[in-house]
Design a protein around this motif. Structure first.
Motif, short mmCIF file in Angstrom:
data_model
loop_
_atom_site.label_atom_id
_atom_site.label_comp_id
_atom_site.label_asym_id
_atom_site.label_seq_id
_atom_site.Cartn_x
_atom_site.Cartn_y
_atom_site.Cartn_z
N ARG A 114 -10.61 33.66 37.58
CA ARG A 114 -11.12 34.72 37.21
C ARG A 114 -10.49 35.43 36.17
O ARG A 114 -10.24 35.85 34.80
N ALA A 115 -9.11 35.90 36.73
CA ALA A 115 -8.64 36.55 35.91
C ALA A 115 -7.46 35.20 34.79
O ALA A 115 -7.38 36.40 33.67
N THR A 116 -7.73 34.30 34.96
CA THR A 116 -7.26 33.62 33.63
C THR A 116 -8.06 33.18 32.88
O THR A 116 -8.08 32.78 31.93
N LYS A 117 -8.90 34.07 32.94
CA LYS A 117 -10.17 33.49 32.20
C LYS A 117 -10.64 35.13 31.10
O LYS A 117 -11.94 34.71 30.07
N LEU A 118 -9.69 36.14 31.24
CA LEU A 118 -10.56 37.48 30.47
C LEU A 118 -9.82 36.65 29.25
O LEU A 118 -8.54 36.31 28.54
N SER A 119 -10.40 37.69 27.93
CA SER A 119 -9.57 38.26 26.34
C SER A 119 -8.40 38.29 26.82
O SER A 119 -7.59 39.38 27.20
N ALA A 120 -7.62 38.06 25.73
CA ALA A 120 -6.87 39.21 25.42
C ALA A 120 -7.19 40.89 25.08
O ALA A 120 -5.84 41.12 25.27
N LYS B 197 -8.68 42.29 27.31
CA LYS B 197 -9.37 42.71 28.59
C LYS B 197 -7.35 43.16 29.03
O LYS B 197 -7.21 43.55 29.57
N ILE B 198 -6.90 41.63 28.86
CA ILE B 198 -5.53 42.00 29.47
C ILE B 198 -4.72 42.70 28.77
O ILE B 198 -4.19 43.73 28.94
N ALA B 199 -4.10 43.28 27.97
CA ALA B 199 -3.50 44.45 26.57
C ALA B 199 -5.11 45.82 27.23
O ALA B 199 -3.65 46.97 27.75
N GLU B 200 -5.58 46.45 27.59
CA GLU B 200 -5.54 47.11 28.03
C GLU B 200 -6.09 47.44 29.75
O GLU B 200 -5.21 48.57 30.30
N GLU B 201 -5.50 46.42 30.59
CA GLU B 201 -5.06 46.58 32.11
C GLU B 201 -3.90 46.78 31.80
O GLU B 201 -3.13 47.85 32.99
N MET B 202 -2.71 46.60 30.45
CA MET B 202 -1.94 46.88 31.17
C MET B 202 -1.53 48.29 30.26
O MET B 202 -0.37 48.26 30.82
N GLN B 203 -2.12 48.04 29.45
CA GLN B 203 -2.28 49.90 29.05
C GLN B 203 -2.89 50.81 29.94
O GLN B 203 -1.88 51.96 29.97
N SER B 204 -3.43 51.01 30.92
CA SER B 204 -4.22 51.22 31.92
C SER B 204 -2.84 51.34 32.75
O SER B 204 -2.37 52.49 33.00
N ALA B 205 -1.75 50.53 33.33
CA ALA B 205 -0.93 50.39 33.99
C ALA B 205 0.67 51.64 32.84
O ALA B 205 1.32 51.71 34.27
N LEU B 206 0.38 51.09 32.06
CA LEU B 206 1.61 52.42 31.54
C LEU B 206 1.32 53.47 30.98
O LEU B 206 2.52 53.86 30.99
N VAL B 207 -0.02 54.27 31.19
CA VAL B 207 -0.28 55.18 31.05
C VAL B 207 -0.59 56.13 32.79
O VAL B 207 -0.54 56.81 33.01
N SER B 208 -1.22 55.40 33.56
CA SER B 208 -1.73 55.58 35.14
C SER B 208 -0.44 56.24 36.23
O SER B 208 0.59 56.26 35.61
N PRO B 209 -0.95 57.83 36.29
CA PRO B 209 -0.01 58.35 37.28
C PRO B 209 0.52 57.75 38.28
O PRO B 209 1.56 58.24 39.11
N LEU B 210 0.12 56.71 39.46
CA LEU B 210 0.36 55.66 39.64
C LEU B 210 0.89 54.44 39.57
O LEU B 210 0.36 53.60 39.16
N LEU B 211 2.12 54.17 40.28
CA LEU B 211 2.92 53.21 39.74
C LEU B 211 2.20 51.57 40.52
O LEU B 211 2.25 51.94 41.81
N ALA B 212 1.78 50.98 39.72
CA ALA B 212 1.38 49.89 40.65
C ALA B 212 2.07 48.73 40.86
O ALA B 212 3.41 48.81 41.23
N ARG B 213 1.49 48.82 42.46
CA ARG B 213 2.44 46.96 42.96
C ARG B 213 2.40 46.01 43.38
O ARG B 213 2.51 45.72 44.37
N GLY B 214 1.67 45.71 42.53
CA GLY B 214 0.48 44.37 43.03
C GLY B 214 1.32 43.50 43.05
O GLY B 214 1.75 42.29 43.61
N VAL B 215 2.53 43.53 42.05
CA VAL B 215 3.30 42.97 41.90
C VAL B 215 4.98 43.06 41.86
O VAL B 215 5.56 44.38 41.33
N SER B 216 5.69 43.34 42.72
CA SER B 216 7.23 44.07 43.01
C SER B 216 8.27 43.35 42.42
O SER B 216 8.42 42.08 42.35
N PHE B 217 8.93 44.18 41.79
CA PHE B 217 10.13 43.13 40.64
C PHE B 217 11.36 44.19 40.82
O PHE B 217 11.08 45.65 41.26
N TYR B 218 12.58 44.10 40.44
CA TYR B 218 13.46 44.92 40.14
C TYR B 218 13.88 45.39 38.69
O TYR B 218 13.32 44.36 37.38
#
Length: 583
Positions: free
Chosen positions: A435-441, A443-464
Motif C-alpha cells: 500500500r505504501a507504493t500506492k500513496l499519492s505524492a 501523502k508522501i510529502a505529508e509523511e516526510m514533513q511530519s518526520a521533519l518536525v516530529s519530536p521523536l526521531l523515526a527509526r524505521g530506516v537506519s542510516f549514517y
C-alpha cells in the motif's frame, strides 16, 4: 547527485569503513534461532508476527514447547509457520551501538544495554481526570522506588505528546519525572482553571511544530523535548474528535519509534478512558469511531507490526457507588425513572464506567496485553504488568489468503499439550503490503514533513549521515553551502522484483536546515534503483549526496530517508558546523 559508487572525499572512506563494519555486526537478542532464514522482500507477501504467552495452570511460564506442538489458524484455516523461537526477556541482552568517527552520526536505537524488556509508560492527561492522575502517580512512585533496575521510558499525553524521560533504569530519574511533573490548566482553552501554567514552548505538538533541538551531544542525538513541567487536566474539556485525533497520532508516533527495537514491547497506558478502539467488532460503532475507522486500522497495524502489547491501567480504582446500582444490567443502564435526577446520574455514571472497562479490556485483548480497572493497588498491578510476558514464543507465518482487502482476520493458536493457558492478539487487518507504493505524492510529502518536525526521531530506516562544507570544482569550498551525505543499510530497504530479474528500490531523501525552530532551507532527492542480481548480492550500502544552503552560521540539519516500497521512514539530527566541518 545520487551515487552508487565511491566518492573521493576525506570523510567518506571512514564513513564507509565504520558503517560497513557496523552492518556486519548486527546486534541480536538472546533467543533461539528461527529454523528458517529471513526471506527477502517479495511483492504481494506479508509476514504476520505473533507473540504467544504460554503458562501452566499455576500461571508459570512454559518454556519447553516444540514447534510441532503449535498450530496457527487464520479464519479457521491452519497456516504454515515461517519462524518459531522462544524468547526470554529475563536474560540480559548486550546490544552494542556502532562506534562512529567525529562528524558522522547514526540514528539507530540509543539503548546500548537492556534487561530484556522494553517498556513505555504513557501518562494520559488528555483522557484522565485530574484527581485520578494524582492517585495514579502516587502509586507509580511507590512502584518505582520499590523496584529498582526496571528500565522504561515515560511519555505524557496532553494536547500533544511529550517525552518526559528517555529509557533509563535509574529509579531516582524515574521518580523525579513522575513526582515533579505537575498538573495544569487546559491550554486548548483560554482562562481554564487549574493549578500551574503550561506554556506553548514547553510542549511538543505532534506532527505540527518542531521542538527545541539546538543542543547536541555524542551520547544522544535524538533530543526530545524534556522541558515540560506539567501535565494537563483536559478530561471533559476537549471535544471528543480532538481527543481521538491526538490519541491516534500519539500512538502512531510511539509505535513507529518502538518498531526498530526487537521483540515484544509493553505500552503501559495510565488512562481514565479510551476514546479509540482497534477492535474490529467495535470499529464502526458510534459516529466518532466510524469517522476515524481507517486511521484506527492503520494504528492497529502499526502496533501489531511493532510487536507492542498494550496494558491499560485505570488510575481511579474502585469508585464509591452504592452496591445496588452495580446490579443494574448493562443493557438497561439507561432506563432510570424519569424525574429522578440522582438516580439518572448514577445510572449514567455506571454505564460510563462499564463502557470504559469494556473498552480497555478489548484494547488489551486485541494486542496481547492485560487491562486493569477497579483496583486501588496500582503498585501491585504495575508489578504484575512488568512481570507479565517476560517469556514468550515469537511466531510468524505468511497468510495463504493473498486477498489484501483491509478486513479483519481472526487468529487462533492451538497447542497439542493439554492444560495450558495462552494469550496473544486475536486478529489483524489484511492491509495491502504494497500500500505504501500506492500513496499519492501529496501523502508522501505529508509523511516526510511530519518526520521533519516530529519530536521523536523515526527509526524505521537506519542510516549514517554527515555534513561538510560543499566543495567547488576547483577544490575550494562554497561558503554558504554544505554537502550532506547519507549512507543507508540495505538490510533496511525493501527491494523487490520478479523472480530471476533485477532488484528494485525507491527512496526519498529530505534535508531540512533549522536555525533554532525556524526552517531556513531544505533540499529533496529521490532514488529509483534497478540493480542486476549480481550487483545486488554484493551491495553493502546505498549512498546519497545533496548540497543545501546554510544561510546562518550555526544550524541543525534534520535528515530524512523514506523507503517508498515499505513506507518506513528514518530520521537523523546533524549539527552544523560539527567537529569535522569546523576544521
Amino acid at each position: 547527485m545520487i551515487v552508487f559508487r565511491s566518492v573521493n572525499a576525506r570523510i567518506l572512506a571512514s564513513l564507509f569503513f565504520i558503517a560497513c563494519a557496523a552492518l556486519a555486526q548486527s546486534p541480536t537478542r538472546p533467543q533461539s534461532t528461527p529454523s528458517e532464514p529471513v526471506t527477502t522482500f517479495k511483492a504481494n507477501t506479508r509476514n504476520v508476527l505473533l507473540d504467544v504467552i504460554v503458562a501452566d495452570k499455576q500461571g508459570k511460564p512454559v518454556t519447553d514447547l516444540k514447534r510441532e506442538e503449535i498450530t496457527i489458524y487464520e479464519q479457521g484455516k491452519p497456516q504454515k509457520m515461517a519462524s518459531f523461537a522462544l524468547v526470554d526477556d529475563r536474560v540480559e541482552a548486550k546490544r552494542q551501538r556502532p562506534t562512529v568517527l567525529p562528524g558522522v552520526y547514526y540514528n539507530g536505537p540509543e539503548i546500548e544495554s537492556v534487561n530484556g524488556q522494553i517498556t513505555v509508560l504513557l501518562l494520559d492527561a488528555l483522557n484522565t481526570k485530574w484527581a485520578d492522575q494524582v492517585f495514579g502517580r502516587q502509586e507509580m512512585l511507590k512502584y518505582v522506588k520499590a523496584h529498582s533496575g526496571q528500565r522504561m521510558a515515560i511519555f505524557g499525553l496532553t494536547d500533544s505528546l511529550l517525552l518526559l524521560q528517555n529509557f533509563t533504569d535509574d529509579p531516582n530519574s524515574l521518580s523525579r519525572v513522575i513526582h515533579d511533573k505537575g498538573i495544569s490548566a487546559d491550554p486548548l482553552h483560554s482562562g481554564g482553571a487549574g493549578p500551574g501554567n503550561f506554556s506553548r514552548a514547553d510542549r511538543v505538538d505532534v506532527g505540527a511544530a518542531a521542538a527545541e533541538r539546538d543542543k547536541f551531544s555524542s551520547s544522544d542525538q535524538t533530543h526530545f523535548s524534556k522541558t515540560s513541567d506539567h501535565l494537563l487536566d483536559l478530561e471533559g474539556t476537549v471535544d471528543q474528535n480532538i481527543k481521538i485525533q491526538k490519541t491516534l497520532e500519539a500512538l502512531r508516533v510511539i509505535a513507529k519509534y518502538l518498531a526498530p527495537f526487537p521483540g515484544r514491547k509493553k505500552l503501559v497506558w495510565m488512562t481514565g478512558s479510551l476514546p479509540i478502539t482497534i477492535d474490529a467488532e467495535e470499529i464502526g460503532e458510534g459516529a466518532s469511531i466510524i469517522l476515524y475507522a481507517d486511521e484506527m486500522k492503520d494504528v492497529a497495524v502499526l502496533i501489531a507490526d511493532a510487536q507492542i502489547a498494550v496494558y491499560p491501567i485505570d488510575p481511579k480504582g474502585m469508585e464509591a457507588i452504592p452496591l445496588e446500582f452495580y446490579l443494574i444490567p448493562f443493557e438497561n443502564a439507561g432506563m432510570a425513572p424519569k424525574g429522578n435526577t440522582m438516580l439518572s446520574g448514577l445510572v449514567a455514571r455506571i454505564k460510563a464506567i462499564q463502557s470504559s472497562r469494556h473498552a480497555m479490556e478489548r484494547f488489551a485483548e486485541a494486542t496481547g496485553g492485560l487491562a486493569s480497572s477497579s483496583n486501588n493497588d496500582i503498585e501491585k498491578v504495575m508489578e504484575n504488568t512488568m512481570n507479565d510476558g517476560s517469556t514468550y514464543y515469537a511466531l510468524s507465518y505468511s497468510p495463504q489468503d493473498k486477498r489484501w482487502n483491509g478486513r479483519a482476520r481472526k487468529l487462533e493458536v492451538k497447542i497439542s499439550r493439554a492444560g495450558l493457558q495462552l494469550r496473544y492478539r486475536r486478529e489483524y487487518y489484511a492491509l495491502d503490503p504494497l500500500r505504501a507504493t500506492k500513496l499519492s505524492a501529496k501523502k508522501i510529502a505529508e509523511e516526510m514533513q511530519s518526520a521533519l518536525v516530529s519530536p521523536l526521531l523515526a527509526r524505521g530506516v537506519s542510516f549514517y549521515g554527515s555534513a561538510l562544507p560543499a566543495e567547488t570544482i576547483a577544490g575550494g569550498t562554497k561558503p554558504h553551502q554544505a554537502e550532506v551525505r547519507f549512507l543507508v543499510d540495505p538490510k533496511n530497504i525493501a527491494f523487490g522484483g520478479d523472480e530471476g530479474a533485477g532488484q528494485k528500490c525507491s527512496l526519498n531523501f529530505l534535508v531540512g536546515v533549522y536555525s533554532g525552530e525556524k526552517l531556513v532551507a531544505s533540499v529533496e532527492k529521490k532514488l529509483e534503483g534497478d540493480l542486476k542480481s549480481e550487483t545486488f548480492s554484493k551491495m553493502t550500502a546505498v549512498m546519497m549526496r545533496a548540497q543545501v544552503d546554510v544561510p546562518v552560521e550555526k544550524v541543525r540539519m534534520r535528515l530524512i530517508v523514506r523507503d517508498n516500497r515499505s513506507g518506513k521512514i528514518g530520521a537523523l539530527d546533524v549539527p552544523y558546523p560539527n567537529e569535522i566541518a569546523a576544521k
